[in-house]
Design an enzyme around this catalytic site. Structure first.
Site, PDB file in Angstrom:
ATOM      1  N   ARG A  52       0.829  -1.209   0.000  1.00 51.19           N
ATOM      2  CA  ARG A  52       0.000   0.000   0.000  1.00 51.19           C
ATOM      3  C   ARG A  52       0.867   1.264   0.000  1.00 51.19           C
ATOM      4  NH1 ARG A  52      -4.409   0.493   4.651  1.00 51.19           N
ATOM      5  NH2 ARG A  52      -2.567   0.978   5.886  1.00 51.19           N
ATOM      6  N   ARG A 105       9.383  18.930  -8.261  1.00 56.80           N
ATOM      7  CA  ARG A 105      10.632  18.752  -9.014  1.00 56.80           C
ATOM      8  C   ARG A 105      11.799  19.441  -8.314  1.00 56.80           C
ATOM      9  NH1 ARG A 105       8.434  20.739 -14.742  1.00 56.80           N
ATOM     10  NH2 ARG A 105       7.821  22.384 -13.301  1.00 56.80           N
ATOM     11  N   LYS A 151      -2.653   6.767   1.093  1.00 52.83           N
ATOM     12  CA  LYS A 151      -2.425   7.053   2.523  1.00 52.83           C
ATOM     13  C   LYS A 151      -1.381   8.163   2.588  1.00 52.83           C
ATOM     14  CE  LYS A 151      -1.977   4.724   6.929  1.00 52.83           C
ATOM     15  NZ  LYS A 151      -3.076   5.433   7.581  1.00 52.83           N
ATOM     16  N   GLU A 184     -16.207   5.883   5.970  1.00 47.05           N
ATOM     17  CA  GLU A 184     -15.343   5.303   7.005  1.00 47.05           C
ATOM     18  C   GLU A 184     -15.240   6.263   8.175  1.00 47.05           C
ATOM     19  OE1 GLU A 184     -11.309   4.809   5.561  1.00 47.05           O
ATOM     20  OE2 GLU A 184     -11.282   6.792   4.647  1.00 47.05           O
TER      21      GLU A 184
END
Ligand code: PMP
Length: 302
Positions: A52, A105, A151, A184
């Site tokens: 993940r 960058r 995440k 959630e």
């Protein structure tokens, strides 16, 4: 005892584990992380957490400067250096040091660190009695904006929801997605049981694809429960038999009141405790070993 932290290729005492004020993880929340647990001398589902982490990084075009095998070694070695067999692990990769502009960058090297410590999210009695939660006005992020599957270090969406829950006098919030379906909690996935069927929102419902969520789905299927990943509303939650949250830090925690409505009998019941027990059993046998036999760590945390 001072913690030993992994930071950019070195293991250093906590006091020396410092990063630049120009780090874009700090300036912009530009980075990714994982929360992982070690139980009984093993790192639970480390492979899934690392997968993940690398997927989150790929999505934000952040190239992690280490192969995944090396990252696995870093997690294990940080635990060993801290003599931990049971721990909470925080693995972080930021965009690194840049200038005061946004442009990634301008950040030549990501910052990588690993902290191993302990965490207790909820007092033990709440695992027996259950939590009271509220649904909050702040919706979970749009998948097309900052996808909740990433995440990332940018948790303001969740923190705003947490503040709303705290203002309502509760410890946790249930977030809805932009379409009004249940998504959630601020740092946990959500499950409900209705007519014996275990339901949780699908991955596309603006949620993090939780490692604990997927473990619970497996365990329930193994128990022969009917399991469905489908969208549901607050009305469904209010009328569920059981509701619980899942996450690496919280494990499985029951919810007994939502927006003032008592859920089911107002007490966590057998189906919940069975899944919690299955989960705790699994933590004894899964994941890479930290200290090979005979070289166990000296202290246990938690
Ligand atoms: N949702 C969010 C927003 C989270 O931050 C977390 C905790 N990382 C979870 C769900 C639960 O995921 P996991 O079981 O992988 O810890």
């Amino acid at each position: 005892m001072d913690l030993i932290i992994y930071l950019n290729g070195r293991f250093v005492p906590e006091k020396e584990a410092v990063i630049s004020v120009f780090d874009h993880g700090l300036l912009y929340g530009d980075g990714v992380f994982e929360g992982i647990r070690a139980y009984h001398n093993r790192v639970f589902r480390l492979e899934q957490h690392l997968e993940r982490l690398y997927e989150s990084a790929k999505s934000i075009m952040l190239e992690i400067p280490l192969p995944v095998e090396e990252m696995q070694g870093i997690v294990l070695e940080t635990l060993r250096r801290n003599r931990l067999r049971d721990a909470y692990i925080r693995l972080v990769v930021t965009r690194g040091r840049g200038d005061l502009g946004l442009d990634p960058r301008k950040c030549p090297a990501p910052t990588v660190f690993c902290i191993t410590s302990s965490i207790q999210l909820y007092p033990e009695e709440l695992y027996e009695k259950g939590l009271e939660v509220v649904t909050v006005p702040t919706p979970r992020n749009y998948n097309e904006a900052v996808n909740p599957r990433i995440k990332s270090l940018n948790y303001l969406n969740n923190i705003l929801a947490k503040i709303e829950a705290n203002l309502a006098g509760t410890m946790e919030a249930i977030m809805l997605n932009p379409q009004g379906y249940v998504a959630e909690a601020t740092g946990d996935n959500i499950f409900m049981i209705k007519s014996g069927v275990l339901l949780t929102p699908p991955r596309y419902a603006n949620i993090l694809d939780g490692v604990t969520r997927n473990t619970v789905l497996e365990l329930a299927r193994k128990r022969g429960m009917e399991v469905r990943e489908e969208l549901f509303t607050r009305h469904d939650l209010y009328n569920a038999e059981q509701v619980f949250l899942t996450g690496t830090a919280a494990e499985l925690i029951p919810v007994i009141k939502i927006d003032g409505r008592i859920i089911g009998s107002g007490r966590p019941e057998r189906a919940f405790f069975e899944l919690l027990q299955d989960f705790r059993e699994l933590t004894r046998t899964e994941g890479p070993v930290i200290f090979p036999e005979g070289k166990a760590g000296e202290t246990d945390v938690q």
